[in-house]
Scaffold this active site. Sequence first.
Site, PDB file in Angstrom:
ATOM      1  N   SER A 154       0.834  -1.193   0.000  1.00  0.00           N
ATOM      2  CA  SER A 154       0.000   0.000   0.000  1.00  0.00           C
ATOM      3  C   SER A 154       0.875   1.251   0.000  1.00  0.00           C
ATOM      4  CB  SER A 154      -0.957  -0.043   1.195  1.00  0.00           C
ATOM      5  OG  SER A 154      -1.975   0.916   1.070  1.00  0.00           O
ATOM      6  N   ASP A 253     -10.223  -2.904  -5.289  1.00  0.00           N
ATOM      7  CA  ASP A 253      -9.291  -1.971  -4.670  1.00  0.00           C
ATOM      8  C   ASP A 253      -9.233  -0.725  -5.540  1.00  0.00           C
ATOM      9  OD1 ASP A 253      -7.153  -0.612  -3.545  1.00  0.00           O
ATOM     10  OD2 ASP A 253      -5.780  -2.312  -3.568  1.00  0.00           O
ATOM     11  N   HIS A 283      -8.340  -4.719  -0.818  1.00  0.00           N
ATOM     12  CA  HIS A 283      -7.046  -4.166  -0.428  1.00  0.00           C
ATOM     13  C   HIS A 283      -6.581  -4.784   0.887  1.00  0.00           C
ATOM     14  CE1 HIS A 283      -4.039  -0.908  -0.553  1.00  0.00           C
ATOM     15  NE2 HIS A 283      -4.164  -0.850   0.756  1.00  0.00           N
TER      16      HIS A 283
END
Length: 319
Positions: A154, A253, A283
């Site tokens: 991320s 996502d 995610h």
Amino acid sequence: MDPQLAAALPDMPHVGLADPVRARAAMRELVAFLGVPEAPGHVEVADREIPGPPGAPPVPVRLYRPRNAPGPLPVLVYFHGGGFCTGDLDNEQERCLGFAAEAGVLVVSVEYRLAPEHPFPAAFDDCHAATAWAWENAARLGGDPERVAVGGGSAGGALAAGVALRARDEAGPPLVFQFLLYPVLDDRMDTPSMRAYTEPPLFNRTDVEHMWRHYLGSGPGPGRAAAPVYAAPARAADLAGLPPAYLLVAEIDPLRDEALGYARRLIEAGVPTELHHVPGVYHGFDGVTSAEVARHAVAGQHRALRRALHRALDSPDGK
């Protein structure tokens, strides 16, 4: 959505990023929900502080090293996720233990300064300094300075990709691999997936807007200047000369399409790139280890690290 991942959602706290203080509390709840495992006997774990960037405080790191492993070991410098404004070393404990135990690497997990108290480039500078330190001290730590990689999930993926760009631009430290898990890459927020995933689970367009506002000091929109390349690596005009890459992309996502686009550009630039797009997952899905699809993804990450960093061990003739 994968049914096992869907079953885990009702009990999982949502880490909304509007208020960083609340987000950090929610992240701690999420980490507690997922669990922070103790180190097994076959992995040595040590916390320490290393020199930060010039004029900045020291950077906390956590070292993971498989015990009794023949050295020198490849080194993975890993940056946690959390939207640039949450997260710490505990976020990545289970993941980094797995990298050390299953992929046979020396892991340097980095706790960088958080926004909005410390906006860009603070976190990036911390991560670059930690990477340079890991390379300079690899041999002393039992690592191989010729096999140093960066990685992150991320926001940590943005930091890893940015560090790889700067290392290319400044001819060092020399990196052999970039390991990007559902990475943040583009502040422009103009993709089909960014427009599609506007609600929970776990991470959505609204969170992305808050994330960039905290990190860059202003929210997305026509009035804001373009983000620096090292903050938003997708803005780099040229990706040639970067180290080989692995990208894991989740279908559900908002970041999906910027990661797919970055992978395509890497391939077009001649960078060896392994891309995995996983359908039916959200995610950060690989942290939900009760789901088979998550365990499969984690095993794939271990295999990718072994292929990239232990090439001689995996080749049929041992060369």
